[in-house]
Design a protein around this motif. Sequence first.
Motif, PDB file in Angstrom:
ATOM      1  N   CYS A  98       6.933   1.993   7.265  1.00  0.00           N
ATOM      2  CA  CYS A  98       7.042   3.330   7.904  1.00  0.00           C
ATOM      3  C   CYS A  98       7.357   3.156   9.511  1.00  0.00           C
ATOM      4  N   THR A  99       8.370   4.096   9.842  1.00  0.00           N
ATOM      5  CA  THR A  99       8.946   4.066  11.183  1.00  0.00           C
ATOM      6  C   THR A  99       8.624   5.175  12.104  1.00  0.00           C
ATOM      7  N   ALA A 134      -1.958  -3.701   8.995  1.00  0.00           N
ATOM      8  CA  ALA A 134      -0.679  -3.017   8.436  1.00  0.00           C
ATOM      9  C   ALA A 134      -0.665  -3.326   6.880  1.00  0.00           C
ATOM     10  N   ASN A 135      -0.491  -2.307   6.451  1.00  0.00           N
ATOM     11  CA  ASN A 135      -0.305  -2.364   4.753  1.00  0.00           C
ATOM     12  C   ASN A 135       1.103  -2.611   4.500  1.00  0.00           C
ATOM     13  N   ASP A 156      -4.632   2.659   3.397  1.00  0.00           N
ATOM     14  CA  ASP A 156      -4.591   1.821   2.007  1.00  0.00           C
ATOM     15  C   ASP A 156      -3.882   2.698   1.007  1.00  0.00           C
ATOM     16  N   SER A 157      -3.559   3.763   1.082  1.00  0.00           N
ATOM     17  CA  SER A 157      -2.389   4.672   0.486  1.00  0.00           C
ATOM     18  C   SER A 157      -2.054   5.850   0.992  1.00  0.00           C
ATOM     19  N   TYR A 207      -1.462   6.943  12.059  1.00  0.00           N
ATOM     20  CA  TYR A 207      -1.674   5.890  11.107  1.00  0.00           C
ATOM     21  C   TYR A 207      -0.672   4.780  11.182  1.00  0.00           C
ATOM     22  N   HIS A 208       0.293   5.053  12.172  1.00  0.00           N
ATOM     23  CA  HIS A 208       1.149   4.188  12.347  1.00  0.00           C
ATOM     24  C   HIS A 208       0.573   2.587  12.888  1.00  0.00           C
ATOM     25  N   CYS A 209       1.016   1.391  12.375  1.00  0.00           N
ATOM     26  CA  CYS A 209       0.418   0.322  12.825  1.00  0.00           C
ATOM     27  C   CYS A 209       1.342  -0.077  14.057  1.00  0.00           C
TER      28      CYS A 209
END
Length: 53
Positions: A10-11, A4-5, A28-29, A17-19
Amino acid sequence: MEKANRSIHCTVTSCNYHCSCEDYCSLDSIQVGTHECSPTEEQCTDCMSFKKK
Ligand code: SF4
């Protein structure tokens, strides 16, 4: 297991790419853009790094 970044909340759980366990992005970005020619509110902006699961 993706990391997780904690700088990118983000939901969008349907994004690849969602954790999955927490509401964060795992990249990373990210790139943010718009689909409007003159954006006026938050709904006008998009995550351009979205990828369907
Ligand atoms: S790439 Fe964008 S939509 Fe996908 S999890 Fe990251 S911030 Fe959310």
